[in-house]
Design an enzyme around this catalytic site. Structure first.
Site, PDB file in Angstrom:
ATOM      1  CG  ASP A 303      -1.645   1.442   1.596  1.00 36.13           C
ATOM      2  OD1 ASP A 303      -3.058   1.382   0.596  1.00 36.13           O
ATOM      3  OD2 ASP A 303      -1.480   2.010   1.882  1.00 36.13           O
ATOM      4  CD  GLU A 358      -2.508   1.497  -2.923  1.00 40.76           C
ATOM      5  OE1 GLU A 358      -3.997   2.221  -3.131  1.00 40.76           O
ATOM      6  OE2 GLU A 358      -1.897   2.417  -2.185  1.00 40.76           O
TER       7      GLU A 358
END
Length: 645
Positions: A303, A358
């Protein structure tokens, strides 16, 4: 540097064997921490009646502290299983701070609010340890990822458990044709509504859903069903909590993080790791190895990678694609080197490993091997794709959609860098936003989703476009596909975690599986389509084939045609116009047959297409193809053709 200090990267990245609190075979206790800013360190807890300064650590070199406790006189462990403990940090000004070990492997919530909301560290040393019995699956050629959150996976008004998920949800995922799951919110986080993105204890699997052994069982059950298991990993930042987080662990604002403004994210209200610090590298690299070796995870979705790549954290940047945006003083070299180190380590030690970034910036080389000078990820998330679909649904009428613009958004990715395509993110399910299904049908989802109710133009349009958006994203948007739990059947309503503002309600923090299981409701049509597409991809493998070649995109007709994996895909996005004999260019002469069409009754369509009809090619070129077929393409319909002779 690592090999000089700790012999090998393998040993260095298994430092969880030494750091933290460990019960040895003889029932002695050995503990180690890194707290360079502390004057003294103590361990307290149930075992010493919470005497804060009775059990001191011994100071070692380089800011490390060590503690050894002998077994009790009767041979038992001085700190039993499930004992609560805390670390006491004495600062340079004599203040005593209560902390949890950064390496804690089990932390629990307070039983009631009278005890406060701070998490408690407990020793996890059970007599019965779960031993996996099923082998890890091979890395899939085509990744079809089911993104899921254990807590909201239940239909009941409570937090779902690891074992409920293993029993009730994994069979659904397998039946739906997915071959990988991505588990969110596993690393412990004090605030449930953060979706797991404000981590407090990086080594502790969230106790909300059960015990560490139960998570191991969940992963073993997933492996039994052939599912590849990815962990949603947050190494881009950490919670600001001090009493149950990493922040100010040793009493200073540095330790694991950059000091001052560089150590704080301007939007996330969280702390930023110092990737140039040797002990931070030890902590984070070992964190990945811990989840592989202890729990059996097969890969990681990282992330917030954009925040790790740039000093600006990506805030306020549009990222037009100009190379000056990627190769300048704004680039955080320490963050990039850390990610290169991560990917090099993981792929060398685990050849079947998958890593996903990401990254919204599109930095070149993110998904190229480290030996080429790349950062080493296997895939990046195609984050522009869901943004495009939501923009179209929110701002532009169907008749004004540009199919050329849609094609550009789906194919605008770096050559030879693989992308995970997805229609909508989990963020779009949160309260205040809408899923694609809700944007399309919210006006009548509570009144016209019964198969017994009269046909509704809103629902018919919604199901048709939902299915088309899913297929064109799946087949044209990347080299892997991701779906967030429930979106496969158009889950209604938003997602809202229990909080003070909604009276701690779980009504919207769950998945209503009864809707898709009810044969009298139309949710089954989108679910059927999602399953059919996944199983067709399994057969033909377009995700691991070369990218689709778009041979035709006609903005007036709203028609898109492309080839991939030997199949011909045709989409008619026009809201009203159907075409009886639409020319489609094909490479090879022969007979072509429809193997899937979204207008079938099984998928909520109007059954305007006869799949048994064969389309004979004609030796006439079309769309720069040497041959053509003529096909009936109804409005708002997606069709897949295959050559049968």
């Amino acid at each position: 540097m690592i090999e000089n200090g700790d012999k090998t990267i393998d040993d260095f990245s298994k430092s969880y064997r030494d750091f933290g609190i460990h019960i040895k075979e003889d029932n002695s206790v050995v503990a180690m921490e890194w707290a360079p800013g502390a004057q003294e360190l103590f361990l307290t807890g149930d075992f010493n009646s919470w005497n804060k300064m009775q059990t001191p650590y011994k100071k070692l070199e380089f800011g490390k502290w060590e503690l050894r406790l002998a077994p009790n006189a009767d041979g038992s462990c001085p700190i039993p299983h499930l004992s609560e403990v805390k670390i006491i940090v004495k600062t340079n000004n004599g203040e005593l701070l209560e902390r949890l070990s950064p390496w804690a492997t089990y932390v629990t919530q307070a039983i009631n609010r009278c005890e406060g909301t701070t998490y408690k560290q407990r020793i996890w040393h059970p007599e019965q340890v779960y031993k996996p019995v099923h082998p890890k699956p091979k890395k899939p050629e085509s990744l079809r990822i089911y993104e899921c959150h254990v807590g909201i996976a239940t239909q009941e008004l409570h937090v779902g458990t690891y074992l409920e998920f293993a029993k009730n949800i994994i069979p659904r995922i397998v039946k739906q044709g997915y071959n990988a799951i991505q588990l969110m919110a596993i690393m412990e986080h004090a605030y449930y509504a953060s979706f797991g993105y404000q981590v407090t204890s990086f080594y502790a699997a969230s106790s909300r859903y059960g015990t560490p052994e139960e998570l191991k069982e969940l992963i073993d059950v997933a492996h039994k069903h052939g599912l590849f298991v990815l962990l949603d990993t947050i190494h881009s930042h950490a919670s600001k909590n001090t009493l149950d987080g990493l922040n100010m662990f040793d009493g200073t604002d540095s330790c694991f993080f950059h000091s001052g403004s560089r150590g704080e994210h301007p939007l996330w209200d969280s702390r930023l790791f110092n990737y140039g610090e040797y002990e931070v590298l030890r902590f984070l690299l070992s964190n990945l190895r811990w989840f592989i070796e202890e729990y059996g995870f097969d890969g990681f979705r990282f992330d917030g990678v954009t925040s790790m790549l740039y000093h600006s954290r990506g805030v306020g940047q549009g990222f037009s694609g100009h190379y000056d945006e990627y190769y300048g003083l704004n680039v955080d070299v320490e963050g990039i080197v850390y990610l290169m180190l991560v990917n090099d380590m993981l792929h060398n030690l685990y050849p079947e490993m998958v890593t996903i970034a990401e990254d919204v910036s599109g930095m070149p080389g993110v998904c190229r091997p480290v030996v080429e000078g790349g950062i080493g990820f296997d895939y990046r998330l195609g984050m522009a794709i869901p943004d495009k679909w939501i923009k179209l649904l929110k701002e532009i009428k169907d008749e004004d959609w540009s199919v050329g613009d849609i094609c550009w958004s789906l194919t605008n990715r770096r050559w030879m860098e693989k992308t995970v395509a997805y229609c909508e993110s989990h963020d779009q399910a949160l309260v205040g936003d809408k899923t694609i299904a809700f944007w399309l049908m919210d006006k009548e989802m509570y009144t016209h989703m019964s198969t017994l109710s009269p046909p509704s133009p809103i629902i018919s349009r919604g199901i048709a476009l939902h299915n088309m958006i899913m297929l064109i994203t799946h087949s044209l948007g990347g080299e892997a596909y991701l779906n967030f739990m429930g979106n496969e059947f158009g889950h209604p309503e938003w997602l809202d975690f229990p909080r003070v503002g909604n009276n701690d309600s779980y009504h919207y923090a769950r998945r209503q599986w009864n809707l898709v299981d009810d044969e009298l409701l139309k949710y089954k049509f989108m679910n059927n389509w999602d399953r059919a597409v996944n199983f067709l991809e399994e057969k033909y493998g377009w995700l691991h084939s070369n990218p689709g070649y778009i041979s035709w995109k006609h903005d007036t007709d709203k028609v898109i045609v492309f080839d991939r994996a030997g199949l011909v895909f045709a989409f008619n996005f026009h809201p009203a116009k159907s075409f009886p004999d639409y020319p489609i260019g094909v490479n090879e002469p022969g007979s072509y047959k429809v193997i899937l069409n979204s207008d079938h009754k099984e998928f909520g369509g109007e059954a305007r297409i006869d799949n048994s009809v064969e389309h004979l090619s004609m030796p006439e070129s079309f769309a720069e193809k040497p041959h053509r077929i003529l096909a009936y393409i109804p409005c708002r319909t997606a069709i897949i053709f295959v050559k049968v002779s």
